[in-house]
Motif scaffolding. Structure first.
Motif, PDB file in Angstrom:
ATOM      1  N   LEU A 186      16.054  55.862  62.613  1.00 13.02           N
ATOM      2  CA  LEU A 186      16.120  55.214  61.298  1.00 13.02           C
ATOM      3  C   LEU A 186      14.886  54.336  61.072  1.00 13.02           C
ATOM      4  O   LEU A 186      14.284  54.348  59.996  1.00 13.02           O
ATOM      5  CB  LEU A 186      17.400  54.379  61.212  1.00 13.02           C
ATOM      6  CG  LEU A 186      17.700  53.757  59.863  1.00 13.02           C
ATOM      7  CD1 LEU A 186      17.941  54.821  58.830  1.00 13.02           C
ATOM      8  CD2 LEU A 186      18.905  52.840  59.950  1.00 13.02           C
ATOM      9  N   PHE A 229      29.738  59.731  71.294  1.00 15.77           N
ATOM     10  CA  PHE A 229      29.404  58.918  70.123  1.00 15.77           C
ATOM     11  C   PHE A 229      28.291  57.923  70.451  1.00 15.77           C
ATOM     12  O   PHE A 229      27.287  57.832  69.745  1.00 15.77           O
ATOM     13  CB  PHE A 229      30.664  58.172  69.664  1.00 15.77           C
ATOM     14  CG  PHE A 229      30.626  57.743  68.231  1.00 15.77           C
ATOM     15  CD1 PHE A 229      31.566  58.199  67.342  1.00 15.77           C
ATOM     16  CD2 PHE A 229      29.652  56.875  67.759  1.00 15.77           C
ATOM     17  CE1 PHE A 229      31.550  57.809  66.017  1.00 15.77           C
ATOM     18  CE2 PHE A 229      29.624  56.488  66.440  1.00 15.77           C
ATOM     19  CZ  PHE A 229      30.575  56.958  65.571  1.00 15.77           C
ATOM     20  N   LEU A 230      28.465  57.214  71.559  1.00 15.32           N
ATOM     21  CA  LEU A 230      27.493  56.169  71.897  1.00 15.32           C
ATOM     22  C   LEU A 230      26.121  56.755  72.171  1.00 15.32           C
ATOM     23  O   LEU A 230      25.105  56.279  71.674  1.00 15.32           O
ATOM     24  CB  LEU A 230      27.968  55.398  73.124  1.00 15.32           C
ATOM     25  CG  LEU A 230      29.100  54.429  72.910  1.00 15.32           C
ATOM     26  CD1 LEU A 230      29.367  53.653  74.176  1.00 15.32           C
ATOM     27  CD2 LEU A 230      28.780  53.473  71.789  1.00 15.32           C
ATOM     28  N   LEU A 237      24.559  58.041  68.906  1.00 11.58           N
ATOM     29  CA  LEU A 237      24.209  56.973  67.969  1.00 11.58           C
ATOM     30  C   LEU A 237      23.055  56.142  68.505  1.00 11.58           C
ATOM     31  O   LEU A 237      22.121  55.802  67.776  1.00 11.58           O
ATOM     32  CB  LEU A 237      25.418  56.079  67.721  1.00 11.58           C
ATOM     33  CG  LEU A 237      25.115  55.120  66.590  1.00 11.58           C
ATOM     34  CD1 LEU A 237      25.761  55.602  65.327  1.00 11.58           C
ATOM     35  CD2 LEU A 237      25.520  53.723  66.900  1.00 11.58           C
ATOM     36  N   ALA A 238      23.120  55.839  69.808  1.00 10.46           N
ATOM     37  CA  ALA A 238      22.047  55.036  70.384  1.00 10.46           C
ATOM     38  C   ALA A 238      20.717  55.758  70.230  1.00 10.46           C
ATOM     39  O   ALA A 238      19.689  55.143  69.987  1.00 10.46           O
ATOM     40  CB  ALA A 238      22.336  54.751  71.855  1.00 10.46           C
ATOM     41  N   GLU A 252      24.312  61.246  60.809  1.00 12.04           N
ATOM     42  CA  GLU A 252      25.153  60.218  61.404  1.00 12.04           C
ATOM     43  C   GLU A 252      26.620  60.433  61.072  1.00 12.04           C
ATOM     44  O   GLU A 252      27.485  60.222  61.899  1.00 12.04           O
ATOM     45  CB  GLU A 252      24.743  58.842  60.876  1.00 12.04           C
ATOM     46  CG  GLU A 252      23.447  58.342  61.391  1.00 12.04           C
ATOM     47  CD  GLU A 252      23.641  57.485  62.614  1.00 12.04           C
ATOM     48  OE1 GLU A 252      23.905  56.310  62.465  1.00 12.04           O
ATOM     49  OE2 GLU A 252      23.525  58.025  63.728  1.00 12.04           O
ATOM     50  N   PHE A 253      26.865  60.842  59.847  1.00 14.39           N
ATOM     51  CA  PHE A 253      28.245  60.964  59.419  1.00 14.39           C
ATOM     52  C   PHE A 253      28.993  61.968  60.285  1.00 14.39           C
ATOM     53  O   PHE A 253      30.175  61.795  60.577  1.00 14.39           O
ATOM     54  CB  PHE A 253      28.318  61.388  57.953  1.00 14.39           C
ATOM     55  CG  PHE A 253      29.713  61.661  57.493  1.00 14.39           C
ATOM     56  CD1 PHE A 253      30.643  60.643  57.468  1.00 14.39           C
ATOM     57  CD2 PHE A 253      30.115  62.926  57.130  1.00 14.39           C
ATOM     58  CE1 PHE A 253      31.934  60.882  57.078  1.00 14.39           C
ATOM     59  CE2 PHE A 253      31.410  63.177  56.743  1.00 14.39           C
ATOM     60  CZ  PHE A 253      32.322  62.151  56.713  1.00 14.39           C
ATOM     61  N   ILE A 270      33.861  58.860  73.560  1.00 19.18           N
ATOM     62  CA  ILE A 270      33.077  57.624  73.390  1.00 19.18           C
ATOM     63  C   ILE A 270      31.667  57.834  73.902  1.00 19.18           C
ATOM     64  O   ILE A 270      30.687  57.388  73.298  1.00 19.18           O
ATOM     65  CB  ILE A 270      33.773  56.460  74.104  1.00 19.18           C
ATOM     66  CG1 ILE A 270      35.041  56.129  73.346  1.00 19.18           C
ATOM     67  CG2 ILE A 270      32.848  55.256  74.201  1.00 19.18           C
ATOM     68  CD1 ILE A 270      35.380  54.699  73.235  1.00 19.18           C
ATOM     69  N   VAL A 318      19.310  55.357  66.396  1.00 13.57           N
ATOM     70  CA  VAL A 318      19.033  54.123  65.651  1.00 13.57           C
ATOM     71  C   VAL A 318      17.531  53.945  65.453  1.00 13.57           C
ATOM     72  O   VAL A 318      17.090  53.498  64.388  1.00 13.57           O
ATOM     73  CB  VAL A 318      19.640  52.866  66.316  1.00 13.57           C
ATOM     74  CG1 VAL A 318      21.117  52.856  66.169  1.00 13.57           C
ATOM     75  CG2 VAL A 318      19.241  52.747  67.745  1.00 13.57           C
ATOM     76  N   LEU A 319      16.750  54.316  66.476  1.00 19.14           N
ATOM     77  CA  LEU A 319      15.303  54.143  66.297  1.00 19.14           C
ATOM     78  C   LEU A 319      14.749  55.204  65.361  1.00 19.14           C
ATOM     79  O   LEU A 319      13.709  55.007  64.740  1.00 19.14           O
ATOM     80  CB  LEU A 319      14.600  54.173  67.648  1.00 19.14           C
ATOM     81  CG  LEU A 319      14.857  52.902  68.463  1.00 19.14           C
ATOM     82  CD1 LEU A 319      14.173  52.983  69.807  1.00 19.14           C
ATOM     83  CD2 LEU A 319      14.383  51.657  67.728  1.00 19.14           C
TER      84      LEU A 319
END
Lengths: 506, 471
Positions: free
Chosen positions: A183, A172-173, A176-177, A146-147, A169, A180-181
């Motif tokens: 995680l 990134f989006l 990241l989207a 993520e970093f 953008i 998240v799952l």
């Protein structure tokens, strides 16, 4: 922890991870532009040199995780700092450390403003990329994973082209989207196994439903990163707008993280789900190969062309991974390296043209061969390599992948063949335009040929193109043991668990 | 000297009372008095860290738990006074009064974290709230449309209403149990006697605390008050009172036998609604304080998620999360109050090109926002990760998935601010001059955000152990 070969003495991997970070911290205090360039070159070169110690000390006969280090970090959650490399990750680490000095060199003149922050971003980028490939603790992996978005976002958003805001953008989006799952899946696995140590999550008895859910979460995150069709739309935008060094990092290293993730996590952690869902993923890969080829054929922008070709090439990699036999997987890993070398070099070439003509349009760059013979030579070799011309590196990778695919399913392999033809078509089209052009070439007589710095940048790539192309055995030796161990485990698993998977998709 | 921090604050408040009596108070004197009392409070909280006592017939407990929160409050107060030392939005002549009420409000919060009895809770909560209500309209009237008055009135009306709910609930609790001591009330609740009156009483009492924390559905005051209050006041509202609210919620929720089912479900619904409401509304905001207000609602939802696991570990993580949240918010408000030229509100586009106008502030802002967005290695990520892990351990898969999706929604609006600060051109916006002390405070905050994020083990272990003593 019998899976780890603990490294005594010098903590090599920790050194590799934190050397660039330490270098970046120095840049916080010394701002001089020429100092920043030189310092970053020194740090990245030093990291590359240190990483050679990995190769010399690596025991390619052992499937264990080598150079391992394990320290307690957050005992309450059983999170540890565990790093190590095996045959799957070692080449990727080396690829990362060796690409970085050339990224610095390629940005020597290209980046004119905010040089110090740029170099700072490159260095922390390197830290997180190496971290992703060597982390053996899932939380550690996720943190690096993520970093990385922050420096990459800044690289595109600050030093990018005209549509940089949109592209950065979106990058990134999207990424990241997707993760998240991942995680949530990581936490779910932790609750089942009681540890974040990645190898202890592998080959465990999970229910099929659980496996499928975890697999889907993994797949979403990694497929976006690869990017697999239809999750690829962020890639052309990001590639086109990123500065040369950013494009090279994206193509050579970042995309590999997706396929590395598929190989490292999906196969051993969720074997049943992998076998259950392999067929649709294989066809998605085929779709990516064909789609990437056709789209690349229609591009006028060189960076976009190469970006779409990446979608096709990465399709070959996922194809190789999910045929689940040793030729396919070894070919896939090799193809990851090849793509890193070849596409990285092609982006560098485009960057060099862009520095001269300030355009990436094919039409504007046509006919430069007459005035830039050195450049034309390099471009020709890398282009040949890109579509897998025999004698170059990609040929070996693609050949192994296709051989593995034929082993698995003839129809599938036949479906992938047009991709190889398309690759030749779009690459040769680009090569023809750039080197010769047509009757209406713009006046290119003001162009100067490559400088020594640029030749120094491109020559090592050329070397690796031919080395892997003509003598791939040392590379295959490195990866062979780990891959065969992985597939052996998978076969054993398959024999023990007669699952409905095979029935379902026939 | 078990109540040393409270005494220091009280003396501070009295000192400002004396200063405010002067004809034309000197703003410099007010500023330095405030700074010294801020640091003295932090120091006093540190000194009395190991104190243990029960005072005033058992209504006031000085224990490890309260002292932990007092240190956090003291540190935040000191930081807040440093970052907002210029008080650009407050007229010179009311500054001593401003500090007077600020000290009183913090005093109320300090008392709140020690209160273990309903009347004491009520008194300290009101002391803190009423002082705070007064801070909002103290902003000087530059726009001529008196938004600060509107915000002040809204704050007090909503606040009084929430207090009314809370008092009503408390009266039920007293009626049911015949006592006002939390200890006995919790013992009563843990018997599992769930007549409707108990449910109503608990819900209403919680409602009052939710108002402080700004959890859905008691969140509606947030955007207007954040926007209407001066930047420094908003920085206060967004940070320190939340510490008090979390402390109180944990005290109230530490039922040793676990929550009744309805409470768990209620907290889950409240958490998810807060996150979605906060994040979706924040997406379209143009005023950065308003955006941070909505993001605060979403973060309050995350904290509620930590509370719902009803284990000492979950509470410890909630404390960790709120501490991190306060740090990150302080970092953001440091930037806002210093970029603002004369104390006016900032639009997100006003931060354009901040990188060129003041690189240190841009860096602090980026760290604060990426931290709030939950990107590693900052404290926001670790907090989010541990809350998700403990909630999933308590088997709330659906809630965890929804929360994870929310972090993906949230990233967009944080990123837009970073984008403005780093990629947009400054245009005609002037460069920003900041005092070196403020820059140093920013660096300290950044270091704290990173250190707490990478090495959370000690803090979480300590906080969990402390909460364990409450059970």
């Amino acid at each position: 922890m019998d899976l780890l070969l603990i490294k005594e003495g010098l903590p090599l991997l920790t050194l590799l991870i934190f050397l660039p970070l330490a270098g970046a911290l120095v840049l916080l205090f010394y701002h001089g532009e020429s100092f920043a360039r030189l310092w970053t070159l020194v740090v990245t070169s030093l990291t590359a040199v240190v990483s050679i110690l990995l190769l010399t000390g690596f025991n390619s006969a052992s499937p264990k995780y080598q150079f391992a280090e394990a320290y307690e970090w957050i005992p309450r959650f059983h999170i540890n700092y565990i790093v190590g490399v095996d045959g799957i990750s070692i080449l990727l680490v080396i690829l990362t450390t060796f690409i970085m000095p050339f990224c610095v060199l390629a940005s020597w003149k290209y980046i004119k403003n905010r040089v110090t922050p740029f170099m700072f971003c490159l260095l922390i980028m390197e830290t997180s990329m190496i971290g992703v490939f060597v982390a053996l603790d899932f939380v550690l992996f996720y943190i690096f994973w993520e970093f990385m978005l922050i420096p990459m976002y800044l690289l595109i958003a600050i030093w990018g082209g005209p549509r940089k805001v949109y592209a950065s953008i979106k990058f990134f989006l999207y990424t990241l989207a997707g993760s998240v799952l991942l995680l949530v899946a990581i936490i779910a696995l932790y609750l089942k196994t009681g540890s974040f140590f990645i190898p202890s999550m592998m080959w465990q008895e999970y229910t099929l439903t659980f496996q499928v859910l975890v697999f889907l979460a993994f797949f979403l995150a990694f497929a976006i990163k690869v990017p697999m069709f239809p999750f690829h739309t962020w890639l052309p935008a990001a590639h086109v707008e990123a500065p040369t060094a950013g494009s090279v990092i994206l193509a050579s290293v970042l995309l590999k993280m997706g396929t590395y993730g598929l190989l490292r996590f999906c196969l051993p952690i969720t074997p049943d789900a992998t076998m259950l869902l392999a067929t649709p993923i294989l066809w998605l890969s085929i779709a990516g190969i064909i789609y990437g080829g056709f789209t690349a054929l229609a591009q006028q922008d060189m960076k976009k062309l190469i970006a779409y070709s990446s979608v096709g090439h990465m399709g070959f990699v996922t194809l190789g991974i999910f045929v689940l036999n040793s030729r396919g997987v070894e070919g896939a890993i090799l193809q990851m390296i090849n793509h890193g070398v070849t596409t990285g070099a092609l982006f560098l070439c485009v960057g060099m043209i862009y520095e001269r003509t300030h355009s990436r349009e094919l039409a504007m760059a046509s006919g430069v061969g007459k005035y830039m013979p050195w450049f034309a030579t390099f471009l020709a070799v890398f282009s040949l390599s890109s579509f897998g011309f025999p004698g170059t590196n990609s040929f070996i990778g693609e050949f192994l992948v296709l051989a593995g695919t034929f082993e698995k399913n003839t129809i599938l392999a036949l479906a992938a063949i047009p991709g190889a033809v398309l690759a030749a078509a779009y690459t040769l089209r680009m090569l023809q335009k750039v080197v010769w052009g047509g009757t209406a070439n713009p006046d290119q007589s003001y162009l100067s040929d490559l400088s020594v710095r640029e030749i120094v940048i491109l020559a090592p790539f050329l070397f690796f193109v031919f080395w892997i192309g003509l003598g791939p055995q040392p590379f295959i030796d490195l990866i062979h043991t780990s891959v065969s161990q992985l597939l052996e485990n998978l076969n054993n698993w398959q024999q023990q668990h007669q699952i409905a998977a095979t029935v379902l998709w026939r | 000297m078990v109540i040393l921090p409270e005494l220091v604050l009280l003396i501070g408040a009295l000192a400002f009372f004396v200063i405010s009596l002067g004809k034309m108070p000197n703003p410099q004197v007010a500023k330095f008095t405030a700074l010294s009392f801020g640091f003295a409070t932090f120091l006093a909280a540190c000194l009395s860290f190991h104190s243990q006592a029960t005072l005033f017939y058992g209504v006031y407990a000085v224990d490890q738990y309260s002292q932990l929160f007092k240190i956090l409050i003291g540190f935040s107060l000191a930081m807040l006074l440093v970052v907002g030392q210029n008080l650009k939005g407050i007229a010179d002549r009311v500054r001593p009064e401003y500090y007077l009420f600020l000290m009183l409000s913090v005093l109320g919060l300090m008392m709140l974290v020690s209160s273990v009895e309903l009347i004491a809770i009520f008194i300290s909560l009101e002391l803190s709230s009423f002082a705070l209500y007064l801070l909002v309209p103290m902003r000087d009237d530059r726009t001529g449309i008196r938004v600060q008055m509107e915000a002040g009135i809204k704050y007090i009306l909503f606040g009084v209403m929430a207090t009314g709910f809370m008092l009503y609930g408390m009266s039920y609790l007293f009626g049911l149990t015949g006592t006002t001591y939390l200890k006995d009330i919790i013992a009563f609740l843990s018997k599992g006697n769930l007549q409707p009156a108990v449910v109503v009483a608990v819900l209403m009492t919680l409602g009052g605390f939710f108002y402080k924390l700004a959890v859905f559905p008691m969140h509606f005051w947030v955007p207007d008050i954040y926007q209407g209050a001066s930047n420094e006041t908003t920085g206060f509202i967004a940070t320190i009172p939340k510490l008090g609210a979390v402390a109180l919620l944990i005290r109230l929720l530490t039922v040793p036998t676990g929550h009744p089912q309805f409470l768990t479900e209620l907290l889950a619904v409240v958490a998810v609604c807060s996150m979605f409401y906060g994040n979706l509304s924040a997406l379209v905001q143009k005023d950065i304080k308003r955006m941070l207000g909505f993001s605060g609602i979403a973060h309050a939802g995350f904290i509620t998620l930590g509370l719902l696991t009803m284990s000492s570990e979950g509470y410890g993580i909630a404390i960790y999360y709120i501490a991190g949240y306060v740090l990150m918010n302080l970092a953001c408000f440091l930037v806002i109050s210093n970029v603002s030229q004369e104390g006016e509100n900032l639009l997100i586009e006003d931060l354009s090109g901040l990188y060129q106008r003041q690189p240190v502030l841009a860096f602090v802002l980026a760290v604060g926002l990426f931290g709030l967005a939950g990107i590693p290695p900052f404290v926001g990520f670790m907090g989010k990760f541990m809350i998700l892990a403990s909630a999933l351990r308590a088997d709330h898969l659906l809630v965890v998935c929804l929360a994870a999706i929310n972090t993906a929604i949230a990233i967009y609006y944080y990123l837009c601010v970073v984008k403005a600060a780093y990629t947009a051109e400054p245009g005609s916006r002037p460069s920003v001059e900041v005092h070196p002390a403020i820059q140093a405070a920013g660096v300290i905050l950044v270091l704290a955000i990173v250190m707490l994020g990478t090495l959370p083990a000690k803090f979480v272990d300590f906080a969990s152990a402390v909460v364990q003593t409450l059970l």
